[in-house]
Structures are given as C-alpha cells and as structure tokens.
Design a protein around this motif. Structure first.
Motif, mmCIF file in Angstrom:
data_model
loop_
_atom_site.group_PDB
_atom_site.id
_atom_site.type_symbol
_atom_site.label_atom_id
_atom_site.label_comp_id
_atom_site.label_asym_id
_atom_site.label_seq_id
_atom_site.Cartn_x
_atom_site.Cartn_y
_atom_site.Cartn_z
ATOM 1 N N ASP A 137 -29.085 -14.542 0.457
ATOM 2 C CA ASP A 137 -29.152 -14.250 -0.955
ATOM 3 C C ASP A 137 -28.388 -13.962 -2.040
ATOM 4 N N TYR A 138 -28.495 -14.605 -3.531
ATOM 5 C CA TYR A 138 -26.910 -14.264 -4.255
ATOM 6 C C TYR A 138 -26.734 -12.568 -4.647
ATOM 7 N N ARG A 139 -28.707 -11.679 -4.717
ATOM 8 C CA ARG A 139 -27.972 -10.542 -5.051
ATOM 9 C C ARG A 139 -27.481 -10.147 -3.555
ATOM 10 N N ASP A 140 -27.557 -10.202 -2.191
ATOM 11 C CA ASP A 140 -27.308 -9.864 -1.428
ATOM 12 C C ASP A 140 -25.629 -10.031 -1.285
ATOM 13 N N SER A 178 -35.486 -12.573 1.152
ATOM 14 C CA SER A 178 -34.057 -14.308 0.774
ATOM 15 C C SER A 178 -36.187 -15.556 0.608
ATOM 16 N N HIS A 179 -37.039 -14.576 0.439
ATOM 17 C CA HIS A 179 -38.076 -15.727 -0.086
ATOM 18 C C HIS A 179 -37.737 -15.871 -1.629
ATOM 19 N N GLU A 180 -37.190 -15.031 -1.499
ATOM 20 C CA GLU A 180 -37.087 -13.817 -3.882
ATOM 21 C C GLU A 180 -36.041 -14.982 -4.045
ATOM 22 N N GLY A 181 -34.657 -15.538 -3.293
ATOM 23 C CA GLY A 181 -33.476 -16.091 -3.662
ATOM 24 C C GLY A 181 -33.546 -17.355 -3.505
ATOM 25 N N GLY A 239 -30.097 -18.777 -4.759
ATOM 26 C CA GLY A 239 -30.342 -18.401 -6.056
ATOM 27 C C GLY A 239 -29.745 -19.414 -7.110
ATOM 28 N N SER A 258 -27.169 -13.387 4.798
ATOM 29 C CA SER A 258 -28.735 -12.867 4.483
ATOM 30 C C SER A 258 -30.165 -12.684 6.223
ATOM 31 N N ALA A 308 -32.323 -8.301 0.014
ATOM 32 C CA ALA A 308 -33.443 -8.684 -1.073
ATOM 33 C C ALA A 308 -33.806 -9.257 -0.435
#
Length: 641
Positions: free
Chosen positions: A536-539, A612-615, A502, A561, A610
């Motif tokens: 992921d930073y949101r996870d 993970s590809h977004e992170g 992230g 994640s 979340a």
C-alpha cells in the motif's frame, strides 16, 4: 436512453414533457454485453438542428415537478456549461452537493471522479462531439468515465444543482451497476424551482464517506489537482484530530458499531469545520437532518441491502448531527498547521532533516512527498530528474522556490524505474552529489527476484546480475546507486518494494494491469499457482520513514504489505473495479519468489498497517479518473481549512 426491456418506463418519462421534445432511444444491441455506452452514443447524436442544449435522461429517473420548464431556464442562464441535475449519495460529487447545501449555495461544481450522467444537459456544440469521442476513446470504459474525459478535453465545467432536481428510482441496473446497491440523490427537492442565483461554488475541501471509509478531497490551489486522503489524516494537518477523537469518545452511546460510527463521525466533523470556515450563518436544523439522512446510505450502499440501510439511516443521522455541531465549534490552529501545497503539514518540525523525493513523475512521487510530510518530514518532490540546465516548474511541493535541485536536503528518496530515460538516474545522482545529500534511499522492486527458483526469497537471495532482463534492469539501477554511494561516501539503502498500489502508480504489475482490464471489460489473464505481493502506498511511506529514522545499518530491505494467490488478487480486483471473465494465460508467466519481510519488521519494527483493499481501491479510482478536470481559476470555498 433505455433498453428494450424498459421502453414503457422511458416512454412515460418522455411524455412528461408536454412540448413533445423528448424522444426515446433504445440500445441498438440489447443482447450484447451490458453497457450504457451504446445507448449513449445514439442519445447524444440526437441533437435537434435548432437546439442550443441537449438533455439526455436515463430511464430510471424521477423528475421533480416542473422539471422541463426549469431546465429551459437553466440552459439560458449557463449557456457554456454542462449541467448535472442529479448527483448520487454514494459519490464525491454527492458529498459536494451536501456541503454546498449546508453552506447555503444553490450550485456546486462536480469533483473529478466520473460525470453524473443520470440526467445531464450539455451545450449543443458539446453534445455533437461526444459520440465520435466515445468511439475513439471509450474502449469499454464506463459511460460516466468516458463523459468525464470528454468534457475535460473540451474544458467544459460540470455544475450540479443543489439540491438535485432529479432522483434515481429503485429498479435493477441493466448496465451491470446493481452491485453498487441502493442509489438515490444526495439531496432531492420537488418541485423544481429556479434558484435566485446561478453563482456556482467551488470547494477546496470536500469530506466524503464512501465504501465505509472517511476521506477528504483537498485541492491546494485553483489550478492544482485533487488529493484524496483519509479524513483523520486531514484533521491531523489542521491540528483537529485530537479534538475530533475526544469529542467522539465523549459523545452519547450509539447503536452503531465503531467500524461505522467512527468514519461517520470524522466525516460529519470535517464537514462542520468546512462549513464554519465559509459561512458564519448556521444551517437550518431541518436542512442538516436532510443532508445527514443520505450520509449513511451513501457510504454503505455497496455492502448493505436497502432494508438494512433503512435501519441505519436514523442512528447515522443522529451521530452525524452531533459530530457536525462539534466540527463547527472546533478551533483551528493545532500543532500540525494548515496543509501546504504538497499535501504535507505546513509546520513539520524545523529540526527534521529535509527529504527530497525524485521519480514517480506520474503523480506517485508527489503523493509520497505528501505522505512523508504527514509523518513529520520536511518533504518535497522534484517533478523531473534534476538537471541544472533544465529546472522544473519552479515550485517545490513545500511551496518554496525550486530550481530542480535537491539543495539543502539531508536525505534523497528516489523512486526507481528501468523505464526512465537512460540518463535519468545519473542526473539524479549527480544533483545529489552537488547538494551533498547524506543518505540515499533507492526504492526498487521485488522484480529483481524474477526468474529465481526459490519459493521464498530474502535480501541475500540475489548477489549478482540476474538472468531475467527485467530483474537485471532493476539490479543494475541498484548497483549504480551503490557504486555512487561508495564513490561519494554517502549511505545508500535499497527498499525492494512489492507492487505499489495507490493513486498515481505507473508501475504496471498484475493489480494495475487487471484493474485496467476490468474497467475496460476485458478478461483477466491468470497464471494459476502464482503468488502476488503488494505494498500500500501509505505503507511504503511509513517504511521509508522507518528507514530514515534509524541508523543506516542494513543495505537492503524487502517490503510488502500483503501476499495473495492469483485467484485471491483477481477476486479482489473484481470486487473493487468490475467483475469480468477469467482466462488462463496461454504461456506461464515468469515466476518470482515470495519476499520474506522479517528483516524490516525485526530491525526497524515496521509493520504493514494500511488496509490493502483501500490502496487497491485508490488505484482503481485513479485509473478510472482523468485527474485533470475542467475547473480552473475559480475562487475556492474552504481554502483556509
């Protein structure tokens, strides 16, 4: 600037200037690795001795009628700024152009990401220094990223024409950018007409649709850094998420799949809220349609062909028109309140215990505090290890005065790192004791399992100091926290986190290392057979929330994640950043077992949610961007939403 294969096209562009001031510069190493850096170095060196400004055009531009006379007048009006005459429909700056057009503005400032270099004009003094800077700092980075960092270093702001007076032609990219798909301007006009004003808009909130995701750039103060978050999360901060969702569900049926329709709706709805906040005058219907025509291609151009995008333009536009109108009519003032300086919601329940986050000073700690705030915690981040004699910048992330101490915090979350100063953790713990915190959550690392022979590891797999030096360093930090907790009667829990991905993440695992290598055109070094786990930073934020929301019954939880093979992660990095060669590591890497995460899933009912590809994409963009742009001290439109 051009490649020998396209000299003819470049010559035609040069001839469009009847004054004969444009010269063609070709790639000095046309058979070398595809990059614009070599041509750019020559192009920016070609400043005429008597020039006040220097304009560099790439060979795939479409110029508005009367462009060169227009550019002369712009140069005279804004002598100290960089001017981009083009912003692509796929970028954050392109989103700012759309927003500025809807708000009735003639110019806007670029958002940090990369400088739009297709048609860029610099003051001559700035143009003179680019080549030396690129030689020293370029090291394989993309040309537009190097230019962004150069202009930031000079504190030269980048203004963008609204609408754009240069467009992008449909020719294959020689620099290796064809994977970015069909690219045009966010909004193009011809002929080029000098606008009635050179006032330039600086937006505090810019919703954008990119890579199929709805996201929003938010700036909490004139001199603050940008925060990039999911648009749904931003709307929750405003108390508008429910209005947005209800309106989406009530909208006329669309031929678009929900995977496309929902983020398009959220983006256009959020655009409507910003425009309503900065101007009471509704934009002309024809202008809104023109703006929304490029929204779909901008958000989807990486995954669809030009023909497919052409078929999507109309249904995306029609849905976006409805969403924009709903956003303009939306009423602010839901329970979430407006976003505070931390990025957290300003109206977190007063009954929630305050959470102080320490560590992660590269920006990740600040991000984490904002995420915890969005989850309802009264979260702040202390930007330095607390020390009564050395307070930090005097302001906590919740906007309250901060003396560098976690005073009033019930919970302390510390992002560990063996690379911190030797006494950093001791100072954090001493401050926590003075503040009488009731619980400490130490975010450690799965690296504590390095060197173990087990293929799968649980929280009980390490019970004493490991032999591997890196693993031992993490273990000793865990032990220091446990001893401190026993001495002071404080509950201590450890989250052994997989490699975080992230924005702001400074821990250099495989993903961060490979992203950096891919951006700078170096081979990825693989040890085939390894497995990698990321979080992921949101996870990570949701896992900390789960820990803090439950009794402290377990001392350690593993957290991840996703799990990838070596080749799977390398392929994902290539897709997100840049495709590059793979090479085998000369020596096998130190292995570590794959963490089992059953305990946190069963005990706390936590699940990775979340994508993970977004992170990974957020990490890639953060690595590529210099996060300090040159715009400071300017009024920001939309700062009240």
């Amino acid at each position: 600037m051009t490649h020998p294969k396209r000299v003819e096209a470049a010559t035609l562009i040069a001839r469009a200037d009847t004054a004969g001031r444009v010269r063609v510069v070709t790639d000095p190493e046309p058979e070398g690795p595809p990059t614009a850096l070599r041509s750019a170095a020559l192009a920016w060196d070609a400043v005429a001795p008597d020039a006040t400004h220097h304009l560099v055009l790439q060979d795939d531009v479409v110029l508005a009628e009367g462009f060169f006379a227009y550019a002369e007048q712009v140069a005279a009006a804004v002598p100290h700024e960089a001017v981009a005459f083009y912003a692509g429909w796929e970028g954050r700056t392109g989103a700012a152009v759309r927003l500025a057009a809807l708000a009735g503005e003639q110019w806007t400032y670029a958002i940090e990401e990369h400088t739009p270099c297709l048609a860029l004009m610099l003051p001559a003094r700035a143009a003179h220094g680019y080549t030396a800077f690129a030689a020293e700092h370029g090291v394989g980075w993309p040309y537009d990223v190097v230019m962004q960092r150069y202009l930031n270093a000079l504190e030269v702001p980048i203004r963008v024409a609204v609408p754009c007076t240069v467009d992008h032609s449909e020719v294959p990219s020689i620099a290796g950018n064809s994977t970015h798909g069909w690219r045009e301007a966010a909004l193009f006009t011809s002929p080029a007409v000098v606008p009635p004003t050179f006032d330039c808009a600086q937006f505090a909130v810019v919703p954008f649709y990119q890579y199929g995701d709805a996201r929003t750039a938010v700036r909490h103060g004139k001199d603050a850094e940008w925060e990039y978050l999911e648009t749904e999360r931003y709307l929750r901060r405003l108390g508008l998420a429910e209005q947005c969702r209800t309106a989406f569900e009530a909208a006329p049926a669309s031929t678009l799949s929900e995977r496309i329709a929902r983020p398009v709706w959220e983006t256009a709805f959020a655009m409507g809220t910003v425009v309503a906040a900065v101007t009471a005058e509704p934009p002309a219907a024809e202008l809104i349609r023109a703006v929304m025509d490029t929204l779909g291609p901008g958000g989807l151009c990486e995954d669809y062909t030009a023909e497919e995008l052409g078929e999507l333009i109309a249904p995306v536009r029609e849905l976006a028109l409805i969403a924009f109108a709903e956003g303009r009519a939306a009423k602010l003032g839901g329970s979430a309140g407006s976003a505070g300086p931390s990025g957290s919601a300003g109206a977190a329940p007063e009954g929630r215990a305050r959470v102080t986050v320490t560590g992660g000073d590269g920006g990740f700690g600040h991000q984490l505090a904002g995420l915890l705030g969005d989850l309802g915690h009264r979260a702040v981040h202390l930007s330095d290890a607390p020390d009564a004699g050395q307070p930090n910048d005097g302001q906590a992330d919740d906007g309250q005065p901060d003396d560098g101490q976690p005073d009033g915090a019930r919970h302390l979350v510390h992002l560990g790192s063996p690379d911190d100063a030797p006494d950093a953790l001791s100072r954090v713990l001493a401050a926590a004791a003075r503040a009488r915190v009731g619980r400490l959550v130490y975010v450690g690392s799965s690296a504590v399992y390095r060197g173990t022979a087990e293929q799968s590891v649980t929280e009980d797999s390490v019970t004493e100091a490991p032999g591997d030096p890196t693993a031992a360093a993490w273990w000793h930090q865990e032990e220091q926290c446990r001893r401190w907790g026993a001495e002071h009667g404080v509950e201590v829990q450890v989250l052994r986190s997989a490699e975080p991905v992230g924005p702001g993440v400074l821990i250099e695992g495989a993903a961060a290392n490979w992203m950096h290598r891919a951006w700078t055109r170096r081979s990825l070094l693989l040890d085939r057979g390894r497995h990698h786990q990321i979080v992921d930073y949101r996870d990570l934020a949701s896992a900390i929330d789960a820990v803090l929301s439950a009794p402290a019954t377990r001392p350690v939880f593993n957290l991840a994640s996703e799990t990838y093979t070596e080749e799977e992660l390398a392929e994902l990095v290539a897709l997100i950043a840049r495709r590059t060669l793979w090479e085998d590591l000369p020596q096998p890497a130190v292995r570590q077992g794959v963490m089992a995460t059953d305990l946190i899933e069963t005990e706390l009912r936590w699940r990775a949610s979340a994508p993970s590809h977004e992170g990974l994409r957020a990490l890639a963009q953060w690595l590529a961007c210099d996060t300090h742009d040159a715009i400071t001290g300017l009024p920001q439109l939309g700062s009240n939403v």
